[in-house]
Design a protein around this motif. Structure first.
Motif, PDB file in Angstrom:
ATOM      1  N   UNK A 245      14.445 -13.266 -42.194  1.00  0.00           N
ATOM      2  CA  UNK A 245      15.568 -14.033 -41.668  1.00  0.00           C
ATOM      3  C   UNK A 245      16.832 -13.459 -42.307  1.00  0.00           C
ATOM      4  N   UNK A 246      17.593 -12.719 -41.543  1.00  0.00           N
ATOM      5  CA  UNK A 246      18.768 -12.045 -42.080  1.00  0.00           C
ATOM      6  C   UNK A 246      19.804 -13.029 -42.619  1.00  0.00           C
ATOM      7  N   UNK A 247      19.909 -14.200 -42.014  1.00  0.00           N
ATOM      8  CA  UNK A 247      20.869 -15.194 -42.503  1.00  0.00           C
ATOM      9  C   UNK A 247      20.494 -15.685 -43.902  1.00  0.00           C
ATOM     10  N   UNK A 248      19.205 -15.625 -44.228  1.00  0.00           N
ATOM     11  CA  UNK A 248      18.740 -15.996 -45.565  1.00  0.00           C
ATOM     12  C   UNK A 248      18.528 -14.770 -46.451  1.00  0.00           C
ATOM     13  N   UNK A 249      19.010 -13.608 -45.952  1.00  0.00           N
ATOM     14  CA  UNK A 249      18.901 -12.337 -46.679  1.00  0.00           C
ATOM     15  C   UNK A 249      17.439 -11.997 -46.997  1.00  0.00           C
ATOM     16  N   UNK A 250      16.615 -12.220 -45.991  1.00  0.00           N
ATOM     17  CA  UNK A 250      15.182 -11.936 -46.089  1.00  0.00           C
ATOM     18  C   UNK A 250      14.842 -10.863 -45.059  1.00  0.00           C
ATOM     19  N   UNK A 251      14.304  -9.741 -45.527  1.00  0.00           N
ATOM     20  CA  UNK A 251      13.989  -8.625 -44.633  1.00  0.00           C
ATOM     21  C   UNK A 251      12.503  -8.298 -44.668  1.00  0.00           C
ATOM     22  N   UNK A 252      11.658  -9.309 -44.761  1.00  0.00           N
ATOM     23  CA  UNK A 252      10.215  -9.112 -44.879  1.00  0.00           C
ATOM     24  C   UNK A 252       9.582  -8.770 -43.532  1.00  0.00           C
ATOM     25  N   UNK A 253       8.412  -8.137 -43.595  1.00  0.00           N
ATOM     26  CA  UNK A 253       7.631  -7.821 -42.396  1.00  0.00           C
ATOM     27  C   UNK A 253       6.180  -8.214 -42.629  1.00  0.00           C
ATOM     28  N   UNK A 254       5.401  -8.277 -41.545  1.00  0.00           N
ATOM     29  CA  UNK A 254       3.955  -8.505 -41.606  1.00  0.00           C
ATOM     30  C   UNK A 254       3.240  -7.294 -41.027  1.00  0.00           C
ATOM     31  N   UNK A 255       2.170  -6.906 -41.703  1.00  0.00           N
ATOM     32  CA  UNK A 255       1.334  -5.800 -41.219  1.00  0.00           C
ATOM     33  C   UNK A 255      -0.044  -6.373 -40.893  1.00  0.00           C
ATOM     34  N   UNK A 256      -0.433  -6.271 -39.633  1.00  0.00           N
ATOM     35  CA  UNK A 256      -1.670  -6.879 -39.150  1.00  0.00           C
ATOM     36  C   UNK A 256      -2.862  -5.961 -39.418  1.00  0.00           C
ATOM     37  N   UNK A 257      -4.007  -6.569 -39.729  1.00  0.00           N
ATOM     38  CA  UNK A 257      -5.270  -5.845 -39.899  1.00  0.00           C
ATOM     39  C   UNK A 257      -5.115  -4.672 -40.877  1.00  0.00           C
ATOM     40  N   UNK A 258      -4.845  -5.035 -42.119  1.00  0.00           N
ATOM     41  CA  UNK A 258      -4.676  -3.994 -43.140  1.00  0.00           C
ATOM     42  C   UNK A 258      -5.970  -3.196 -43.318  1.00  0.00           C
TER      43      UNK A 258
ATOM     44  N   UNK B 120      -7.129  -8.196 -43.451  1.00  0.00           N
ATOM     45  CA  UNK B 120      -6.259  -9.369 -43.344  1.00  0.00           C
ATOM     46  C   UNK B 120      -4.831  -8.944 -43.001  1.00  0.00           C
ATOM     47  N   UNK B 121      -3.999  -9.944 -42.693  1.00  0.00           N
ATOM     48  CA  UNK B 121      -2.579  -9.692 -42.423  1.00  0.00           C
ATOM     49  C   UNK B 121      -1.787  -9.813 -43.719  1.00  0.00           C
ATOM     50  N   UNK B 122      -1.013  -8.805 -44.020  1.00  0.00           N
ATOM     51  CA  UNK B 122      -0.232  -8.788 -45.256  1.00  0.00           C
ATOM     52  C   UNK B 122       1.241  -8.997 -44.958  1.00  0.00           C
ATOM     53  N   UNK B 123       1.885  -9.814 -45.769  1.00  0.00           N
ATOM     54  CA  UNK B 123       3.334 -10.000 -45.674  1.00  0.00           C
ATOM     55  C   UNK B 123       3.989  -9.203 -46.793  1.00  0.00           C
ATOM     56  N   UNK B 124       4.773  -8.215 -46.414  1.00  0.00           N
ATOM     57  CA  UNK B 124       5.477  -7.378 -47.379  1.00  0.00           C
ATOM     58  C   UNK B 124       6.878  -7.947 -47.566  1.00  0.00           C
ATOM     59  N   UNK B 125       7.136  -8.462 -48.746  1.00  0.00           N
ATOM     60  CA  UNK B 125       8.400  -9.157 -49.007  1.00  0.00           C
ATOM     61  C   UNK B 125       9.523  -8.178 -49.321  1.00  0.00           C
ATOM     62  N   UNK B 126      10.720  -8.515 -48.825  1.00  0.00           N
ATOM     63  CA  UNK B 126      11.924  -7.734 -49.112  1.00  0.00           C
ATOM     64  C   UNK B 126      13.138  -8.655 -48.987  1.00  0.00           C
ATOM     65  N   UNK B 127      13.989  -8.652 -49.994  1.00  0.00           N
ATOM     66  CA  UNK B 127      15.228  -9.445 -49.952  1.00  0.00           C
ATOM     67  C   UNK B 127      16.382  -8.552 -50.379  1.00  0.00           C
ATOM     68  N   UNK B 128      17.585  -8.985 -50.074  1.00  0.00           N
ATOM     69  CA  UNK B 128      18.753  -8.170 -50.412  1.00  0.00           C
ATOM     70  C   UNK B 128      19.921  -9.060 -50.827  1.00  0.00           C
ATOM     71  N   UNK B 129      20.874  -8.437 -51.506  1.00  0.00           N
ATOM     72  CA  UNK B 129      22.070  -9.128 -51.961  1.00  0.00           C
ATOM     73  C   UNK B 129      23.298  -8.330 -51.505  1.00  0.00           C
TER      74      UNK B 129
END
Length: 260
Positions: free
Chosen positions: A104-117, A43-52
């Motif tokens: 979305x950098x404006x929302x301080x979101x730096x997440x990525x998706x990895x396809x076909x884990x 499946x496709x996984x979304x790896x979450x990352x946020x920053x302050x």
């Protein structure tokens, strides 16, 4: 010699002030990722990352994702880089064309998706964000476990939804049961009169006696019925003979004469 010494001392003092000025202008940036993530194989996984960051996110802000295989003690290898609205693949062939931007950098979101884990993707994924002048800070890591569908832990969302549905059903059942109990316990105010047979039987036992008050006859009369007088019964002979006796059962007519 003295002049050179003075120049050298002056240069040293200037460098110290410059270093202090640069250090004063640099602030830290905080990066956050989940400590652990379970992903279904294929499946496709979304790896979450946020920053302050205390600074406004500019076009020079950048995000770097790296990967370290499970059991490896070396240095992580870059698998994705993002800056200025553009994505750049990393140097690890394992993730070639499999990583895409999901933040979305404006929302301080730096997440990525990895396809076909895949199972070989088990390991540690690290997220590092820079937003000049916020360039210092620790990267944040997520330990990813690729498993079969049957081994996935139950998500908290499913637990919450199941709990809410169960609570609603329980409230409905309790409400219905309570309503039925209240209805059964309500007193009945309907008046129960007596039948015609009960009335005749009651009247036969009181032939020749004075009628009592309406309270004595309340069982066989309406609550507001007036006092009744004596009841007279006449038995008529329909045989046509004056001296005939009642050897046979003849129809008997009862005349109910009551005073109003």
């Amino acid at each position: 010699m003295e002049i050179r010494l003075l120049i050298s001392t002056h240069s040293y003092v200037s460098l110290c002030f410059s270093a202090l000025f640069i250090t004063a202008g640099v602030s830290a940036i905080d990066v956050f990722t989940p400590a652990e993530a379970f992903v279904e194989n294929g499946t496709t996984a979304t790896l979450s990352c946020s920053f302050k960051s205390k600074e406004v996110v500019s076009s020079s802000a950048s995000v770097t994702w790296a990967f370290l295989p499970e059991g490896d003690t070396g240095q992580p290898t870059s698998i994705f880089y993002y800056s200025g609205g553009k994505s750049f693949p990393g140097t690890l062939p394992q993730f070639k064309s499999r990583v895409e931007w999901a933040g979305d950098m404006n929302k301080k979101d730096a997440s990525i998706r990895v396809i076909q884990m895949q199972f070989k993707d088990n390991g540690t994924f690290s997220c590092d964000v820079k937003n000049p002048p916020d360039i210092t800070g620790q990267m944040s890591i997520t330990k990813v476990r690729v498993v079969m569908k049957e081994s996935l832990p139950q998500t908290s969302t499913a637990v919450i939804v199941g709990g809410v549905i169960g609570a609603v059903i329980g409230i409905i059942i309790i409400s219905v049961v309570t309503y039925l109990i209240i209805r059964r316990q309500e007193p009945s105010h309907d008046y129960e009169g007596c039948t015609s047979l009960e009335s005749v039987s009651s009247q036969n036992t009181r032939v020749g006696k004075k009628a009592e008050s309406s309270n004595d006859n309340s069982r066989c009369s309406s609550p507001s019925a007036p006092v009744q007088g004596p009841v007279i019964y006449a038995q008529l002979d329909h045989s046509g003979s004056k001296n005939s006796s009642f050897h046979k059962m003849e129809p008997v007519v009862y005349a109910d004469i009551r005073k109003n």
